[in-house]
Design an enzyme around this catalytic site. Structure first.
Site, PDB file in Angstrom:
ATOM      1  N   ASP A 287      25.100  -7.005 -11.473  1.00 45.55           N
ATOM      2  CA  ASP A 287      24.706  -7.156 -13.095  1.00 45.55           C
ATOM      3  C   ASP A 287      24.889  -5.600 -13.318  1.00 45.55           C
ATOM      4  O   ASP A 287      24.670  -4.772 -12.561  1.00 45.55           O
ATOM      5  CB  ASP A 287      23.537  -7.881 -13.263  1.00 45.55           C
ATOM      6  CG  ASP A 287      23.079  -7.709 -14.564  1.00 45.55           C
ATOM      7  OD1 ASP A 287      23.780  -8.047 -15.679  1.00 45.55           O
ATOM      8  OD2 ASP A 287      21.754  -7.421 -14.805  1.00 45.55           O
ATOM      9  N   LEU A 288      24.586  -5.386 -14.887  1.00 48.81           N
ATOM     10  CA  LEU A 288      24.718  -3.940 -14.926  1.00 48.81           C
ATOM     11  C   LEU A 288      23.414  -3.486 -15.487  1.00 48.81           C
ATOM     12  O   LEU A 288      22.688  -2.988 -14.714  1.00 48.81           O
ATOM     13  CB  LEU A 288      25.974  -3.559 -16.197  1.00 48.81           C
ATOM     14  CG  LEU A 288      25.979  -2.137 -16.729  1.00 48.81           C
ATOM     15  CD1 LEU A 288      26.099  -1.380 -15.472  1.00 48.81           C
ATOM     16  CD2 LEU A 288      27.069  -2.198 -17.670  1.00 48.81           C
TER      17      LEU A 288
END
Length: 258
Positions: free
Chosen positions: A11-12
């Protein structure tokens, strides 16, 4: 490519990058400009991770007829100032560089629009380390060839790794900070490792079914390395040069442009 390590999909926001107010400030600016109430910080932080349009309507209570305006104002604010506020979490740069050096396939799967996600990663100087970067459409809706929803975005990243690079992905693992990451991984038949430095409320990752929750990049490295053939030393045949030693110089957050 000879694959000797399991692929990792990250995920970011809240996992690789600390928005450091860039997202919540942008949301607050949009709500203020539209004359809508601005929630307190805890509520704004809870809006980081889920799809923005859902957060604005379900959490901030933005009326449907004003949603497009809210997203437009937010995007302008985020591109102008929000990206510059963000920092990499401690040790993340060294972690990703060690994975790339070891030949580990890594990808990003985020509900942030794909073009903006790439800009953020390029801003921090780490975009080139990833085999693929997948996100939502520019308007976070459905668009031809662009996945919608976390499960579809994770599926697209897995398909890229498998189809474009010829990698085996059944043992791939997701790394994220919110329940949506766990659910997106589960929908694709892979495990999710939760990170404790993100934006999940206490208990969210456990309840969602994360296989493990780590609290440092060194612990994340060790947890992922245990999944490789050969165990925890697979990436570092010489135990005298573990990742932990290189992490120490990366504990000061940086935006990659200093």
């Amino acid at each position: 490519m000879t694959q000797t390590t399991v692929p990792v999909i990250f995920d970011l926001d809240g996992t690789l990058v600390d928005p450091a107010g860039g997202i919540s400030d942008g949301i607050a600016a949009a709500l203020t400009q539209l004359g809508l109430g601005v929630p307190d910080k805890a509520v704004l932080d809870a809006m980081i991770g889920p799809k923005l349009s859902h957060s604005l309507t379900d959490i901030a209570g933005v009326p449907a007829e004003r949603l497009d305006d809210a997203i437009r104002i937010y995007r302008a604010h985020y591109l102008a100032t929000g990206i510059g506020q963000s920092v990499l979490y401690p040790g993340i740069r060294a972690l990703l560089e060690s994975f790339a050096e070891a030949g580990r396939p890594i990808a990003v799967a985020t509900q942030k629009p794909e073009g903006i996600a790439r800009i953020v990663l390029e801003h921090h100087g780490i975009a080139a380390l990833f085999h693929t970067i997948r996100g939502s459409a520019a308007d976070e809706g459905a668009a031809a060839g662009v996945p919608s929803g976390k499960a579809a975005i994770v599926a697209a990243a897995l398909a890229d790794l498998s189809g474009h690079y010829g990698l085996d992905t059944p043992d791939a693992v997701m790394v994220g900070d919110r329940a949506q990451d766990v659910a997106g991984a589960a929908a694709n038949g892979i495990d999710c490792i939760g990170v404790g430095w993100g934006f999940a409320p206490d208990g969210e990752l456990d309840a969602a079914g994360a296989v493990e929750i780590v609290h440092s990049s060194a612990a994340l490295h060790e947890t992922i390395a245990r999944r490789d053939p050969g165990g925890a030393n697979a990436e570092h045949p010489n135990p005298a040069t573990p990742f932990l030693l290189t992490e120490a110089v990366n504990e000061v957050p940086t935006d990659g442009n200093v």
